[in-house]
Write a protein that holds these residues in place. Sequence first.
Motif, PDB file in Angstrom:
ATOM      1  N   GLU A 126       0.803  -1.222   0.000  1.00 46.09           N
ATOM      2  CA  GLU A 126       0.000   0.000   0.000  1.00 46.09           C
ATOM      3  C   GLU A 126       0.837   1.275   0.000  1.00 46.09           C
ATOM      4  O   GLU A 126       0.295   2.364  -0.147  1.00 46.09           O
ATOM      5  CB  GLU A 126      -0.937  -0.006   1.214  1.00 46.09           C
ATOM      6  N   PHE A 127       2.157   1.160   0.181  1.00 43.31           N
ATOM      7  CA  PHE A 127       3.001   2.354   0.152  1.00 43.31           C
ATOM      8  C   PHE A 127       3.007   2.933  -1.257  1.00 43.31           C
ATOM      9  O   PHE A 127       3.129   2.197  -2.237  1.00 43.31           O
ATOM     10  CB  PHE A 127       4.422   2.040   0.587  1.00 43.31           C
ATOM     11  N   GLU A 128       2.883   4.240  -1.348  1.00 47.43           N
ATOM     12  CA  GLU A 128       2.860   4.925  -2.645  1.00 47.43           C
ATOM     13  C   GLU A 128       3.917   6.018  -2.677  1.00 47.43           C
ATOM     14  O   GLU A 128       4.390   6.458  -1.641  1.00 47.43           O
ATOM     15  CB  GLU A 128       1.480   5.545  -2.880  1.00 47.43           C
ATOM     16  N   ASP A 129       4.251   6.424  -3.860  1.00 49.82           N
ATOM     17  CA  ASP A 129       5.123   7.575  -4.117  1.00 49.82           C
ATOM     18  C   ASP A 129       6.477   7.432  -3.455  1.00 49.82           C
ATOM     19  O   ASP A 129       6.811   8.223  -2.566  1.00 49.82           O
ATOM     20  CB  ASP A 129       4.425   8.855  -3.695  1.00 49.82           C
ATOM     21  N   PRO A 130       7.283   6.449  -3.838  1.00 51.44           N
ATOM     22  CA  PRO A 130       7.002   5.454  -4.871  1.00 51.44           C
ATOM     23  C   PRO A 130       6.431   4.167  -4.285  1.00 51.44           C
ATOM     24  O   PRO A 130       6.551   3.910  -3.088  1.00 51.44           O
ATOM     25  CB  PRO A 130       8.385   5.182  -5.459  1.00 51.44           C
ATOM     26  N   GLU A 131       5.833   3.375  -5.162  1.00 50.70           N
ATOM     27  CA  GLU A 131       5.356   2.052  -4.755  1.00 50.70           C
ATOM     28  C   GLU A 131       6.557   1.138  -4.533  1.00 50.70           C
ATOM     29  O   GLU A 131       7.607   1.309  -5.141  1.00 50.70           O
ATOM     30  CB  GLU A 131       4.485   1.433  -5.851  1.00 50.70           C
ATOM     31  N   ILE A 132       6.392   0.158  -3.656  1.00 50.89           N
ATOM     32  CA  ILE A 132       7.424  -0.864  -3.469  1.00 50.89           C
ATOM     33  C   ILE A 132       7.247  -1.869  -4.609  1.00 50.89           C
ATOM     34  O   ILE A 132       6.157  -2.414  -4.791  1.00 50.89           O
ATOM     35  CB  ILE A 132       7.263  -1.584  -2.111  1.00 50.89           C
ATOM     36  N   PRO A 133       8.288  -2.105  -5.409  1.00 48.97           N
ATOM     37  CA  PRO A 133       8.129  -3.006  -6.551  1.00 48.97           C
ATOM     38  C   PRO A 133       7.922  -4.458  -6.125  1.00 48.97           C
ATOM     39  O   PRO A 133       8.484  -4.920  -5.139  1.00 48.97           O
ATOM     40  CB  PRO A 133       9.441  -2.847  -7.320  1.00 48.97           C
ATOM     41  N   ARG A 134       7.104  -5.151  -6.881  1.00 45.13           N
ATOM     42  CA  ARG A 134       6.904  -6.586  -6.680  1.00 45.13           C
ATOM     43  C   ARG A 134       8.055  -7.345  -7.335  1.00 45.13           C
ATOM     44  O   ARG A 134       8.627  -6.895  -8.308  1.00 45.13           O
ATOM     45  CB  ARG A 134       5.574  -7.033  -7.280  1.00 45.13           C
ATOM     46  N   GLY A 135       8.383  -8.498  -6.745  1.00 44.98           N
ATOM     47  CA  GLY A 135       9.426  -9.342  -7.315  1.00 44.98           C
ATOM     48  C   GLY A 135      10.838  -8.831  -7.052  1.00 44.98           C
ATOM     49  O   GLY A 135      11.770  -9.278  -7.706  1.00 44.98           O
ATOM     50  N   VAL A 136      10.991  -7.920  -6.088  1.00 42.35           N
ATOM     51  CA  VAL A 136      12.294  -7.339  -5.777  1.00 42.35           C
ATOM     52  C   VAL A 136      12.542  -7.482  -4.274  1.00 42.35           C
ATOM     53  O   VAL A 136      11.689  -7.108  -3.466  1.00 42.35           O
ATOM     54  CB  VAL A 136      12.335  -5.842  -6.179  1.00 42.35           C
ATOM     55  N   ALA A 137      13.700  -8.006  -3.908  1.00 43.71           N
ATOM     56  CA  ALA A 137      14.044  -8.151  -2.492  1.00 43.71           C
ATOM     57  C   ALA A 137      14.267  -6.775  -1.863  1.00 43.71           C
ATOM     58  O   ALA A 137      14.804  -5.873  -2.505  1.00 43.71           O
ATOM     59  CB  ALA A 137      15.296  -9.002  -2.343  1.00 43.71           C
ATOM     60  N   PHE A 138      13.849  -6.624  -0.606  1.00 42.35           N
ATOM     61  CA  PHE A 138      14.072  -5.375   0.116  1.00 42.35           C
ATOM     62  C   PHE A 138      14.170  -5.645   1.610  1.00 42.35           C
ATOM     63  O   PHE A 138      13.914  -6.752   2.078  1.00 42.35           O
ATOM     64  CB  PHE A 138      12.966  -4.357  -0.193  1.00 42.35           C
ATOM     65  N   ALA A 139      14.564  -4.630   2.342  1.00 40.78           N
ATOM     66  CA  ALA A 139      14.614  -4.660   3.805  1.00 40.78           C
ATOM     67  C   ALA A 139      14.028  -3.350   4.296  1.00 40.78           C
ATOM     68  O   ALA A 139      13.834  -2.419   3.507  1.00 40.78           O
ATOM     69  CB  ALA A 139      16.055  -4.814   4.284  1.00 40.78           C
ATOM     70  N   SER A 140      13.737  -3.263   5.588  1.00 37.07           N
ATOM     71  CA  SER A 140      13.153  -2.023   6.090  1.00 37.07           C
ATOM     72  C   SER A 140      13.625  -1.728   7.506  1.00 37.07           C
ATOM     73  O   SER A 140      13.987  -2.630   8.260  1.00 37.07           O
ATOM     74  CB  SER A 140      11.623  -2.098   6.051  1.00 37.07           C
ATOM     75  N   VAL A 141      13.624  -0.439   7.826  1.00 33.20           N
ATOM     76  CA  VAL A 141      13.893   0.039   9.177  1.00 33.20           C
ATOM     77  C   VAL A 141      12.708   0.887   9.587  1.00 33.20           C
ATOM     78  O   VAL A 141      12.262   1.760   8.837  1.00 33.20           O
ATOM     79  CB  VAL A 141      15.205   0.848   9.259  1.00 33.20           C
ATOM     80  N   ILE A 142      12.182   0.593  10.776  1.00 27.70           N
ATOM     81  CA  ILE A 142      11.011   1.285  11.311  1.00 27.70           C
ATOM     82  C   ILE A 142      11.487   2.124  12.489  1.00 27.70           C
ATOM     83  O   ILE A 142      12.120   1.594  13.409  1.00 27.70           O
ATOM     84  CB  ILE A 142       9.925   0.274  11.760  1.00 27.70           C
ATOM     85  N   GLU A 143      11.206   3.433  12.465  1.00 25.05           N
ATOM     86  CA  GLU A 143      11.582   4.313  13.568  1.00 25.05           C
ATOM     87  C   GLU A 143      10.349   5.053  14.054  1.00 25.05           C
ATOM     88  O   GLU A 143       9.593   5.602  13.249  1.00 25.05           O
ATOM     89  CB  GLU A 143      12.661   5.295  13.124  1.00 25.05           C
ATOM     90  N   ALA A 144      10.159   5.046  15.369  1.00 24.88           N
ATOM     91  CA  ALA A 144       8.980   5.663  15.980  1.00 24.88           C
ATOM     92  C   ALA A 144       9.409   6.672  17.037  1.00 24.88           C
ATOM     93  O   ALA A 144      10.497   6.560  17.603  1.00 24.88           O
ATOM     94  CB  ALA A 144       8.093   4.590  16.610  1.00 24.88           C
ATOM     95  N   ASP A 145       8.537   7.628  17.316  1.00 21.80           N
ATOM     96  CA  ASP A 145       8.851   8.630  18.330  1.00 21.80           C
ATOM     97  C   ASP A 145       8.510   8.174  19.742  1.00 21.80           C
ATOM     98  O   ASP A 145       8.701   8.904  20.707  1.00 21.80           O
ATOM     99  CB  ASP A 145       8.168   9.961  18.007  1.00 21.80           C
TER     100      ASP A 145
END
Length: 121
Positions: free
Chosen positions: A73-92
């Motif tokens: 559901e992320f937009e601008d840009p969309e996360i591409p399908r079929g591509v490996a990725f990782a993520s970091v989540i930071e909260a206040d």
Amino acid sequence: MIGRTRWAIPEGYIPETSHGPPEMDSHETVCMLNATDTAAHVGVRVYFEDREPVGPYEVTVPAERTSHVQFNEFEDPEIPRGVAFASVIEADRPVVCQHTRLDSRQAENALLSTVAYPGDS
């Protein structure tokens, strides 16, 4: 207090195809629990093997609530399908994060879920 302000999900992948009705679309999700008495403002930054990172995508998790956010559901840009990725989540403020994937490329669906890696905070 429960949770951390920084989490990492080193493995991500949204399959290019799905099998079944729309609610069974292949997806990656980060589930966030905010057990505090104040809304948590969260940024999700996505990293790739061969391109620059994107984000942070901004999410608000209300006080004493949970939020399930699909990377699809992320937009601008969309996360591409079929591509490996990782993520970091930071909260206040401290949250607890869990990673879930639904892979419905076949009729025999696969579901994977694990708690994300809590960073120092």
